[in-house]
Design a protein around this motif. Structure first.
Motif, PDB file in Angstrom:
ATOM      1  N   GLY A 215       0.818  -1.213   0.000  1.00  0.00           N
ATOM      2  CA  GLY A 215       0.000   0.000   0.000  1.00  0.00           C
ATOM      3  C   GLY A 215       0.846   1.255   0.000  1.00  0.00           C
ATOM      4  N   GLU A 216       1.933   1.250   0.827  1.00  0.00           N
ATOM      5  CA  GLU A 216       2.812   2.423   0.871  1.00  0.00           C
ATOM      6  C   GLU A 216       3.520   2.619  -0.464  1.00  0.00           C
ATOM      7  OE1 GLU A 216       5.345   1.544   4.108  1.00  0.00           O
ATOM      8  OE2 GLU A 216       3.835   1.991   5.681  1.00  0.00           O
ATOM      9  N   THR A 217       3.992   1.509  -1.050  1.00  0.00           N
ATOM     10  CA  THR A 217       4.645   1.605  -2.364  1.00  0.00           C
ATOM     11  C   THR A 217       3.677   2.126  -3.415  1.00  0.00           C
ATOM     12  OG1 THR A 217       6.101  -0.240  -1.799  1.00  0.00           O
ATOM     13  CG2 THR A 217       5.900   0.316  -4.132  1.00  0.00           C
ATOM     14  N   LEU A 218       2.435   1.624  -3.365  1.00  0.00           N
ATOM     15  CA  LEU A 218       1.416   2.080  -4.313  1.00  0.00           C
ATOM     16  C   LEU A 218       1.166   3.574  -4.167  1.00  0.00           C
ATOM     17  CD1 LEU A 218      -0.659   1.134  -6.459  1.00  0.00           C
ATOM     18  CD2 LEU A 218      -2.274   0.830  -4.598  1.00  0.00           C
ATOM     19  N   ALA A 223       1.966   9.048  -6.146  1.00  0.00           N
ATOM     20  CA  ALA A 223       2.407  10.428  -5.976  1.00  0.00           C
ATOM     21  C   ALA A 223       3.506  10.788  -6.975  1.00  0.00           C
ATOM     22  CB  ALA A 223       2.907  10.637  -4.543  1.00  0.00           C
ATOM     23  N   ALA A 224       4.456   9.829  -7.180  1.00  0.00           N
ATOM     24  CA  ALA A 224       5.551  10.095  -8.120  1.00  0.00           C
ATOM     25  C   ALA A 224       5.026  10.264  -9.536  1.00  0.00           C
ATOM     26  CB  ALA A 224       6.587   8.962  -8.064  1.00  0.00           C
ATOM     27  N   GLN A 225       4.102   9.398  -9.944  1.00  0.00           N
ATOM     28  CA  GLN A 225       3.558   9.504 -11.296  1.00  0.00           C
ATOM     29  C   GLN A 225       2.736  10.778 -11.454  1.00  0.00           C
ATOM     30  OE1 GLN A 225       1.502   5.925 -12.349  1.00  0.00           O
ATOM     31  NE2 GLN A 225       3.368   4.728 -12.571  1.00  0.00           N
ATOM     32  N   SER A 226       2.018  11.180 -10.386  1.00  0.00           N
ATOM     33  CA  SER A 226       1.261  12.436 -10.455  1.00  0.00           C
ATOM     34  C   SER A 226       2.211  13.617 -10.624  1.00  0.00           C
ATOM     35  CB  SER A 226       0.407  12.598  -9.197  1.00  0.00           C
ATOM     36  OG  SER A 226      -0.533  11.557  -9.077  1.00  0.00           O
ATOM     37  N   LEU A 391      -4.611   6.032 -14.242  1.00  0.00           N
ATOM     38  CA  LEU A 391      -5.993   5.540 -14.155  1.00  0.00           C
ATOM     39  C   LEU A 391      -6.015   4.092 -13.661  1.00  0.00           C
ATOM     40  CD1 LEU A 391      -7.563   7.042 -17.410  1.00  0.00           C
ATOM     41  CD2 LEU A 391      -7.977   7.752 -15.050  1.00  0.00           C
ATOM     42  N   GLU A 392      -5.084   3.255 -14.192  1.00  0.00           N
ATOM     43  CA  GLU A 392      -5.042   1.865 -13.743  1.00  0.00           C
ATOM     44  C   GLU A 392      -4.712   1.782 -12.262  1.00  0.00           C
ATOM     45  OE1 GLU A 392      -2.238  -0.111 -16.172  1.00  0.00           O
ATOM     46  OE2 GLU A 392      -3.451  -0.029 -18.010  1.00  0.00           O
ATOM     47  N   VAL A 393      -3.700   2.572 -11.824  1.00  0.00           N
ATOM     48  CA  VAL A 393      -3.339   2.562 -10.407  1.00  0.00           C
ATOM     49  C   VAL A 393      -4.491   3.060  -9.553  1.00  0.00           C
ATOM     50  CG1 VAL A 393      -1.794   3.575  -8.695  1.00  0.00           C
ATOM     51  CG2 VAL A 393      -0.864   2.745 -10.842  1.00  0.00           C
ATOM     52  N   SER A 394      -5.187   4.117 -10.016  1.00  0.00           N
ATOM     53  CA  SER A 394      -6.325   4.654  -9.279  1.00  0.00           C
ATOM     54  C   SER A 394      -7.430   3.618  -9.187  1.00  0.00           C
ATOM     55  CB  SER A 394      -6.836   5.928  -9.954  1.00  0.00           C
ATOM     56  OG  SER A 394      -5.840   6.913  -9.981  1.00  0.00           O
ATOM     57  N   ASP A 395      -7.671   2.890 -10.294  1.00  0.00           N
ATOM     58  CA  ASP A 395      -8.716   1.863 -10.290  1.00  0.00           C
ATOM     59  C   ASP A 395      -8.347   0.735  -9.326  1.00  0.00           C
ATOM     60  OD1 ASP A 395     -11.195   0.743 -11.501  1.00  0.00           O
ATOM     61  OD2 ASP A 395      -9.828  -0.839 -12.094  1.00  0.00           O
TER      62      ASP A 395
END
Length: 535
Positions: A215-218, A223-226, A391-395
């Motif tokens: 979860g922390e890595t995700l 955040a990094a991708q944003s 979007l995939e990570v958010s989903d």
């Protein structure tokens, strides 16, 4: 033709946990009609599986799910949706919560089930007794809570008519199980204490730590991708502005070059016209000089015998012609000076160096514009790819939150076995196989193959030498020589799997020798007259 799409409420044991928007309605076909349920009814995909669609446009995650491969048909636009149950049916009237000690009867649209707690050897005896007295369709380890919200170790599907009422079924089961039951206090369905070995606790803590780390890595990746997307968006904006500035400068340079070219062409035309005019005037001056010479010769020959009047007339004629010659000569001199100035200006504007400089500016500006355009395309593609990943990570984050919230609502905490079962959704793996996996010092390779099977990836392409059909067991495949980390038997891990009408089933095995493997296959890959199936 387009299919019907609906907005679906997602329930988990009656609690609404999510909303799925604009989901196409698929057609689910069952093997036979069951009372209160149609042979064909609608369903929608959620989290990779197809769930029955109920009247009111909702699905229940505790229902039996189907694979997308087994439900390839869709309800076409304009057709009526065949819901899983008629409007008049009451789904909640089936399965009243009862305290039955270590066993319980659940009746639902698929039939009648006995769920019970027992060690595996005792479970085989109980299942055999039920089979002898009432008849069984199948029995196996249970992986979900019964409709009284309690989890049991085993389930047995009774071979009884679906239209029998639950009370009658319960009474008949009680008559069979009286020989096994003992008096005991009724346990709360809200809490079930199961002693765990120190290794199970250790594995659970490790699984929780891994889940927390994931979860922390995700969150960090998100955040990094944003941040990277924001940076790229700013970069694209700056490049767009620079591109517009370069385009304007290129336009201005082109306009200046065209202006210079027009000036050069005009000066060349003017110079040509002036040259032609001067040539004509020079011819006229030559003619005047020739006339003047002829008159002077004539006057010189007549002068000795000429009268005073003739002499005066001759002098006047010579002066007039001389003045005409001087005027023409003066005009030619002035025009020659102007021609020289024009030629100097033309030379200043139209030198080879000037033309080369203008051409270089145009070439450089064009190259810069093309380079910026290519960079814009590359950055745009990268931004699109990162936005798709976001979007995939958010989903995925949303689905994890939904599952976490659903489990919080049930008041339960995932065990290591439940965590692995959840990860391997779509692949049927018995609880004892998960326990076998957890005994491996290094379960990574086995878990990788199980994950590939769950995701329907091509195992043969990864391990072509170790992937083969399983002898006399038709439809079964074996993945052999899997490293388990056990000293002396590191490559004795085995996975046996098969596909039936409802999906994939896998069995995990730590082989000791050929004789032991043959015995294991006879016991676990099908017992005569007693098949195993998943609820």
């Amino acid at each position: 033709m387009s299919s019907v799409k609906v907005d679906v409420r997602v329930l988990n044991n009656g609690l609404e946990v999510d909303t799925a928007r604009a989901r196409p309605v698929r057609l689910i076909r069952t093997d036979s009609a069951i009372e209160g349920i149609r042979e064909m009814f609608g369903g929608v995909v959620y989290a990779g599986l197809v769930y029955p669609l109920w009247y009111g446009d909702y699905i229940e995650l505790s229902d039996q799910a189907f694979t997308k491969e087994s439900t390839p048909e869709f309800i076409e636009l304009g057709d009526e949706i065949p819901y899983a149950m008629d409007v008049s049916d009451d789904r909640d009237s089936v399965g009243v919560q009862l305290s039955e000690g270590d066993w319980y009867v659940e009746s639902n649209r698929w039939g009648h089930y006995v769920v019970f707690d027992a060690e595996e050897p005792d479970a085989e005896v109980i299942a055999g007794k039920l089979d002898d007295e009432l008849g069984l369709v199948s029995w196996d380890a249970s992986h979900r809570a019964a409709d009284n919200s309690r989890r049991y170790n085993w389930f047995a599907r009774l071979n009884l008519a679906p239209n029998l009422d639950k009370a009658t079924v319960t009474e008949r089961v009680r008559e069979v199980l009286d020989t096994f039951t003992t008096e005991s206090e009724s346990r709360s369905p809200e809490l079930k204490l199961i002693p765990e070995s120190p290794r199970s606790v250790e594995e659970l803590l490790r699984a929780e730590a891994e889940a927390r780390s994931f979860g922390e890595t995700l969150a960090r990746d998100l955040a990094a991708q944003s941040s990277e997307i924001e940076y790229l968006q700013v970069t694209v904006s700056n490049l767009t502005t620079a591109n517009a500035d370069l385009q304007r400068e290129l336009t201005r340079s082109g306009n200046r070059a065209r202006t210079h070219q027009a000036q050069i062409e005009k000066l060349a035309a003017d110079a040509t016209a002036v040259t032609d005019s001067h040539q004509a005037e020079r011819l006229l001056l030559t003619k005047h000089i020739a006339e003047l010479q002829s008159s002077l010769t004539e006057i010189t020959e007549r002068l000795p015998s000429a009268s005073a009047a003739d002499k005066a007339s001759a002098v006047l004629t010579l002066e007039v012609q001389a003045e005409r010659v001087r005027a023409t000569q003066s005009q030619l001199n002035c025009e020659r000076a102007e021609d020289e100035r024009d030629a100097a200006m033309q030379q200043w504007l139209a030198t080879d160096e000037e033309r080369a400089a203008i051409q270089r500016q145009l070439t450089e500006a064009t190259a810069q514009l093309e380079s910026r355009a290519e960079a814009d395309v590359r950055l745009s593609n990268k931004v699109d790819a990162l936005q798709a990943q976001l979007l995939e990570v958010s989903d995925l984050d949303k689905q994890l939150a939904v599952r976490k919230e659903a489990r919080r609502g049930q008041g339960k905490r995932l065990s290591v076995q439940e965590f692995i079962t959840d990860v391997l959704k779509g692949l049927e793996v018995a609880e004892r196989d998960i326990e076998t996996l957890l005994t491996y010092p290094n379960p990574a390779k086995t878990f990788r193959f199980l994950t590939m099977l769950a995701n329907q990836e091509d195992v043969h392409s990864v391990a072509p030498r170790d992937h083969r059909g399983l002898g006399n067991y038709t439809g079964w495949w074996e993945i052999q020589n899997i490293n388990t980390g056990h000293g002396g038997s590191a490559d004795m891990g085995r996975i046996y799997y098969t596909r039936d009408g409802r999906g994939l089933r896998a069995v995990v095995h730590l082989k000791k020798n050929d004789e032991e493997q043959a015995q294991f296959l006879r016991v676990n890959l099908g017992r005569p007259g007693r098949s195993r199936a998943r609820r």
